[in-house]
Design an enzyme around this catalytic site. Structure first.
Site: not given
Ligand SMILES: Cc1ncc(CN)c(N)n1
Length: 227
Positions: A136, A207
């Site tokens: 993430c 992701e």
């Molecule tokens: C799905 C997703 N992945 C990662 C991020 C970044 N922290 C986010 N805001 N959203």
């Protein structure tokens, strides 16, 4: 180190995310407003669940230092990465609250979040959940680094702030997570190491799916069940 190997293996997936519609749409300012709204609705719920996952890990660790780190991460997430989200909501001419007063739970976001919960609910060692959580911050920072290295944005580029937010060092987050994983990996069996690696690589692909989910405005088939 294990996490260095994982970062190298994730590189082609992150390069693919860079070339996919959502990121290219931000770079070239031709992303659909509906795709951004779709992303924000899903992401507001995603970040809320991510904070809950940190809370679950607090209950599993007996290291005071780790507890303090996890609490700090929850704090940051409960801000909801508001700066990055504000850039996107501003670009579509709406407030973040208007867009996310009902966040929506789409299939690919659902799969990603349940992948992390599965580890948090079935494993006592927090390294398993962390290996599913670390892409993430990592994928976003790596993506933003690539974009900032390859493009020069005018001051008035509507999404420049989004890339700058994520390019800004998340080093402390990443370093702590990766140190915990690498330390735990020293004592793990081959099977457990394979699970750590699978968790990380699957989340890296999640992701990619999350961005494509927004670009395609993915919804459940059974509209009656979900908004
Ligand atoms: C799905 C997703 N992945 C990662 C991020 C970044 N922290 C986010 N805001 N959203």
């Amino acid at each position: 180190m294990l996490t260095e190997e994982l970062r190298n293996e994730a590189e082609p997936i992150i390069e693919a995310i860079y070339n996919d519609t959502f990121i290219q749409g931000l770079i070239h300012e031709n992303i659909e407003a509906d795709a951004i709204i779709h992303y924000l609705k899903a992401d507001s719920l995603y970040l809320k669940e991510f904070a809950n996952l940190y809370a679950m890990l607090i209950a599993k660790t007996d290291s005071r230092e780790t507890v303090k780190y996890l609490l700090g991460q929850m704090e940051f997430l409960l801000e909801g990465e508001s700066e990055a989200h504000a850039v996107l909501s501003q670009a579509v001419g709406m407030t973040y609250e208007e867009i996310t007063d009902e966040g929506v739970w789409y299939p690919s976001a659902d799969h990603y979040i349940k992948h992390m919960y599965f580890n948090a609910l079935t494993r006592e060692n927090i390294a398993f959940t962390l290996s599913a959580m670390v892409p993430c911050p990592y994928v976003y920072r790596r993506l933003a680094e690539k974009v900032m290295a390859r493009h020069t944005f005018e001051a008035d580029h509507p999404y420049r702030g989004w890339f700058e937010f994520y390019a800004r060092d998340m080093d402390d987050t990443l370093d702590v997570m990766q140190t915990i994983i690498d330390n735990e990996a020293e004592k793990m069996s081959e099977d457990d190491l394979r699970q750590i690696k699978r968790n990380f690589m699957e989340s890296t692909e999640h992701e990619r799916r999350f961005f494509n989910m927004a670009a395609t405005k993915e919804r459940w088939m059974e509209v009656g069940i979900h908004v």
